[in-house]
Design an enzyme around this catalytic site. Structure first.
Site, PDB file in Angstrom:
ATOM      1  CB  ALA A 185      49.104  51.405  24.607  1.00  0.00           C
ATOM      2  CG  PHE A 231      54.729  48.975  22.751  1.00  0.00           C
ATOM      3  CD1 PHE A 231      55.762  49.238  23.627  1.00  0.00           C
ATOM      4  CD2 PHE A 231      54.017  47.807  22.922  1.00  0.00           C
ATOM      5  CE1 PHE A 231      56.094  48.374  24.650  1.00  0.00           C
ATOM      6  CE2 PHE A 231      54.334  46.920  23.936  1.00  0.00           C
ATOM      7  CZ  PHE A 231      55.374  47.205  24.799  1.00  0.00           C
ATOM      8  CB  ILE A 286      52.860  43.752  29.254  1.00  0.00           C
ATOM      9  CG1 ILE A 286      53.660  45.003  28.878  1.00  0.00           C
ATOM     10  CG2 ILE A 286      52.564  42.897  28.029  1.00  0.00           C
ATOM     11  CD1 ILE A 286      55.043  44.730  28.320  1.00  0.00           C
ATOM     12  CG  ASP A 287      49.717  48.410  32.127  1.00  0.00           C
ATOM     13  OD1 ASP A 287      48.820  47.714  32.670  1.00  0.00           O
ATOM     14  OD2 ASP A 287      49.465  49.298  31.285  1.00  0.00           O
ATOM     15  CG  HIS A 309      50.168  41.102  23.804  1.00  0.00           C
ATOM     16  ND1 HIS A 309      49.563  42.266  23.393  1.00  0.00           N
ATOM     17  CD2 HIS A 309      49.962  40.200  22.806  1.00  0.00           C
ATOM     18  CE1 HIS A 309      49.028  42.075  22.200  1.00  0.00           C
ATOM     19  NE2 HIS A 309      49.253  40.834  21.827  1.00  0.00           N
TER      20      HIS A 309
END
Length: 184
Positions: free
Chosen positions: A9, A20, A77-78, A92
């Site tokens: 992230a 997150f 996941i972006d 993921h």
């Protein structure tokens, strides 16, 4: 010398995507058991996640990794690595397509939820296991809060790879580190 990047992230934070860790209200709902029992609420969480990422653009860290053709394992996941031109292994998964949002609760790997099998974990271990002494395992924006994050570092270390951690200001530091490594 081979370089393998492992991103989390922290690489996308500078593309205005909250981590997150900054969103425990979201993280606590990303469990298969929650998706199975709270369909509407879960779908709403996924819609919010997708809205947070809509319009996000790769920052210079994503672009530099693509420019230098560094293979990437990502927990994100972006989809920003793909937007930058890299073919990243997404541990993921990703997010549902717009036409799948009403059934998001029933989808697997969109994203991989806590309690779901993670089909790309084995591929990630295989990629890291191929590292040799003198190779570089470049860790960008990954915490130590997930088992896979700790494990991949341990495997790289056991293989004799040099681990370089970039935890702050990835958008400026990744290119600098890659330039230095390419000189040597």
């Amino acid at each position: 010398m081979k370089i393998l990047a492992f991103t989390g992230a922290g690489i996308s934070k500078q593309s205005n995507i909250p981590t997150f860790m900054e969103r425990p209200d979201v993280r606590e709902k990303l469990f298969r058991s929650y998706a199975n029992t709270h369909h509407e609420e879960y779908n709403e969480v996924i819609k919010q996640l997708k809205a947070n990422m809509n319009g996000a653009q790769p920052n210079d860290a994503h672009i530099a990794l693509a420019k230098y053709h560094v293979p990437i394992i990502t927990m994100n996941i972006d989809g920003l690595h793909k937007l930058a031109g890299s073919d990243a292994l997404e541990l993921h998964g990703g997010l549902p397509e717009d036409d799948e949002m009403d059934i998001a609760y029933s989808l697997y790997n969109k994203p991989v939820l806590y309690g779901d099998p993670a089909p790309n974990y084995q591929k990630a271990y295989e990629m890291v296991y191929k590292l040799q002494p003198g190779d570089i395992f470049l860790v960008v924006g990954c915490s130590f809060h997930t088992g896979i994050s700790v494990d991949l570092r341990e495997v790289a270390k056991a293989r004799g790879a040099r681990i370089i951690e970039i935890q702050e200001d990835a958008a400026h530091n990744v290119r600098k580190v890659l330039k230095e490594l390419m000189k040597g």
